[in-house]
Motif scaffolding. Structure first.
Motif, PDB file in Angstrom:
ATOM      1  N   MET A   1      16.176 -12.805 -19.531  1.00 27.25           N
ATOM      2  CA  MET A   1      15.116 -12.630 -18.561  1.00 27.25           C
ATOM      3  C   MET A   1      14.031 -11.766 -19.192  1.00 27.25           C
ATOM      4  N   SER A   2      12.781 -12.244 -19.169  1.00 31.32           N
ATOM      5  CA  SER A   2      11.692 -11.472 -19.760  1.00 31.32           C
ATOM      6  C   SER A   2      11.013 -10.638 -18.681  1.00 31.32           C
ATOM      7  N   ALA A   3      10.514  -9.499 -19.112  1.00 25.97           N
ATOM      8  CA  ALA A   3       9.811  -8.617 -18.176  1.00 25.97           C
ATOM      9  C   ALA A   3       8.435  -9.194 -17.858  1.00 25.97           C
ATOM     10  N   THR A   4       8.042  -9.085 -16.613  1.00 25.44           N
ATOM     11  CA  THR A   4       6.725  -9.540 -16.196  1.00 25.44           C
ATOM     12  C   THR A   4       5.690  -8.511 -16.627  1.00 25.44           C
ATOM     13  N   PRO A   5       4.662  -8.955 -17.344  1.00 21.73           N
ATOM     14  CA  PRO A   5       3.640  -7.980 -17.743  1.00 21.73           C
ATOM     15  C   PRO A   5       2.921  -7.425 -16.521  1.00 21.73           C
ATOM     16  N   SER A   6       2.604  -6.154 -16.572  1.00 19.32           N
ATOM     17  CA  SER A   6       1.910  -5.552 -15.431  1.00 19.32           C
ATOM     18  C   SER A   6       0.425  -5.881 -15.506  1.00 19.32           C
ATOM     19  N   ALA A   7      -0.192  -5.922 -14.350  1.00 17.16           N
ATOM     20  CA  ALA A   7      -1.626  -6.181 -14.251  1.00 17.16           C
ATOM     21  C   ALA A   7      -2.339  -4.892 -13.899  1.00 17.16           C
ATOM     22  N   SER A   8      -3.574  -4.810 -14.318  1.00 12.80           N
ATOM     23  CA  SER A   8      -4.436  -3.708 -13.928  1.00 12.80           C
ATOM     24  C   SER A   8      -5.214  -4.175 -12.699  1.00 12.80           C
ATOM     25  N   VAL A   9      -5.025  -3.468 -11.576  1.00 10.94           N
ATOM     26  CA  VAL A   9      -5.559  -3.929 -10.294  1.00 10.94           C
ATOM     27  C   VAL A   9      -6.523  -2.900  -9.712  1.00 10.94           C
TER      28      VAL A   9
ATOM     29  N   VAL B   1      -8.237  -2.006  -6.133  1.00 12.09           N
ATOM     30  CA  VAL B   1      -8.183  -2.231  -4.689  1.00 12.09           C
ATOM     31  C   VAL B   1      -9.402  -1.550  -4.069  1.00 12.09           C
ATOM     32  N   VAL B   2     -10.183  -2.317  -3.307  1.00 11.05           N
ATOM     33  CA  VAL B   2     -11.383  -1.780  -2.677  1.00 11.05           C
ATOM     34  C   VAL B   2     -11.294  -2.006  -1.174  1.00 11.05           C
ATOM     35  N   ASP B   3     -11.200  -0.917  -0.428  1.00 16.03           N
ATOM     36  CA  ASP B   3     -11.124  -0.999   1.032  1.00 16.03           C
ATOM     37  C   ASP B   3     -11.566   0.332   1.602  1.00 16.03           C
ATOM     38  N   ASP B   4     -12.321   0.292   2.674  1.00 14.24           N
ATOM     39  CA  ASP B   4     -12.794   1.540   3.275  1.00 14.24           C
ATOM     40  C   ASP B   4     -11.773   2.176   4.219  1.00 14.24           C
ATOM     41  N   GLU B   5     -10.667   1.493   4.455  1.00 15.33           N
ATOM     42  CA  GLU B   5      -9.594   2.037   5.294  1.00 15.33           C
ATOM     43  C   GLU B   5      -8.539   2.689   4.396  1.00 15.33           C
ATOM     44  N   PRO B   6      -8.445   4.014   4.409  1.00 16.86           N
ATOM     45  CA  PRO B   6      -7.493   4.698   3.529  1.00 16.86           C
ATOM     46  C   PRO B   6      -6.051   4.223   3.684  1.00 16.86           C
ATOM     47  N   ASP B   7      -5.621   3.937   4.904  1.00 16.21           N
ATOM     48  CA  ASP B   7      -4.238   3.500   5.116  1.00 16.21           C
ATOM     49  C   ASP B   7      -3.964   2.157   4.443  1.00 16.21           C
ATOM     50  N   LEU B   8      -4.921   1.246   4.507  1.00 22.99           N
ATOM     51  CA  LEU B   8      -4.749  -0.057   3.846  1.00 22.99           C
ATOM     52  C   LEU B   8      -4.749   0.094   2.337  1.00 22.99           C
ATOM     53  N   ARG B   9      -5.644   0.940   1.812  1.00 26.38           N
ATOM     54  CA  ARG B   9      -5.658   1.184   0.360  1.00 26.38           C
ATOM     55  C   ARG B   9      -4.300   1.704  -0.095  1.00 26.38           C
ATOM     56  N   THR B  10      -3.767   2.655   0.650  1.00 25.87           N
ATOM     57  CA  THR B  10      -2.470   3.233   0.291  1.00 25.87           C
ATOM     58  C   THR B  10      -1.369   2.186   0.337  1.00 25.87           C
ATOM     59  N   LEU B  11      -1.378   1.339   1.346  1.00 27.81           N
ATOM     60  CA  LEU B  11      -0.371   0.282   1.453  1.00 27.81           C
ATOM     61  C   LEU B  11      -0.434  -0.648   0.252  1.00 27.81           C
TER      62      LEU B  11
ATOM     63  N   THR C   1       2.538  -0.851  -2.718  1.00 28.99           N
ATOM     64  CA  THR C   1       3.178  -2.151  -2.947  1.00 28.99           C
ATOM     65  C   THR C   1       3.001  -2.594  -4.394  1.00 28.99           C
ATOM     66  N   LEU C   2       1.789  -2.481  -4.898  1.00 28.08           N
ATOM     67  CA  LEU C   2       1.509  -2.916  -6.271  1.00 28.08           C
ATOM     68  C   LEU C   2       2.169  -2.009  -7.304  1.00 28.08           C
ATOM     69  N   LEU C   3       2.163  -0.703  -7.048  1.00 24.28           N
ATOM     70  CA  LEU C   3       2.839   0.217  -7.959  1.00 24.28           C
ATOM     71  C   LEU C   3       4.338  -0.071  -8.022  1.00 24.28           C
ATOM     72  N   ARG C   4       4.922  -0.364  -6.877  1.00 25.25           N
ATOM     73  CA  ARG C   4       6.350  -0.691  -6.812  1.00 25.25           C
ATOM     74  C   ARG C   4       6.664  -1.922  -7.654  1.00 25.25           C
ATOM     75  N   GLU C   5       5.704  -2.830  -7.762  1.00 22.16           N
ATOM     76  CA  GLU C   5       5.872  -4.051  -8.561  1.00 22.16           C
ATOM     77  C   GLU C   5       5.560  -3.819 -10.038  1.00 22.16           C
TER      78      GLU C   5
END
Length: 70
Positions: A1-9, A11-21, A25-29
């Motif tokens: 099984m090969s490791a999935t390369p990480s992406a540089s992402v 996120v642009v949103d004016d709602e802090p709670d959505l940005r954090t979500l 999620t992306l950091l966990r991946e």
């Protein structure tokens, strides 16, 4: 099984709670994540770094998120 390369992402949103979500999620991946709350901040980040993926809210306090895609 090969490791999935990480992406540089960006996120642009004016709602802090959505940005954090998105961030958690992306950091966990295993992705590298930066975030911005408006177009100005997003443009500064885009001028300093290349991102593999952009996740953006359509309506931001200082304009439309779609302008970042163009």
């Amino acid at each position: 099984m090969s490791a999935t390369p990480s992406a540089s992402v960006l996120v642009v949103d004016d709602e802090p709670d959505l940005r954090t979500l998105y961030e958690l999620t992306l950091l966990r991946e295993g992705h590298a994540v930066q975030s911005a709350g408006d177009l100005g901040e997003a443009r500064r980040l885009l001028s300093a770094q290349r991102f593999d993926l952009l996740i953006t809210d359509m309506r931001l306090p200082d304009g439309l998120g779609l302008s970042l895609v163009r």
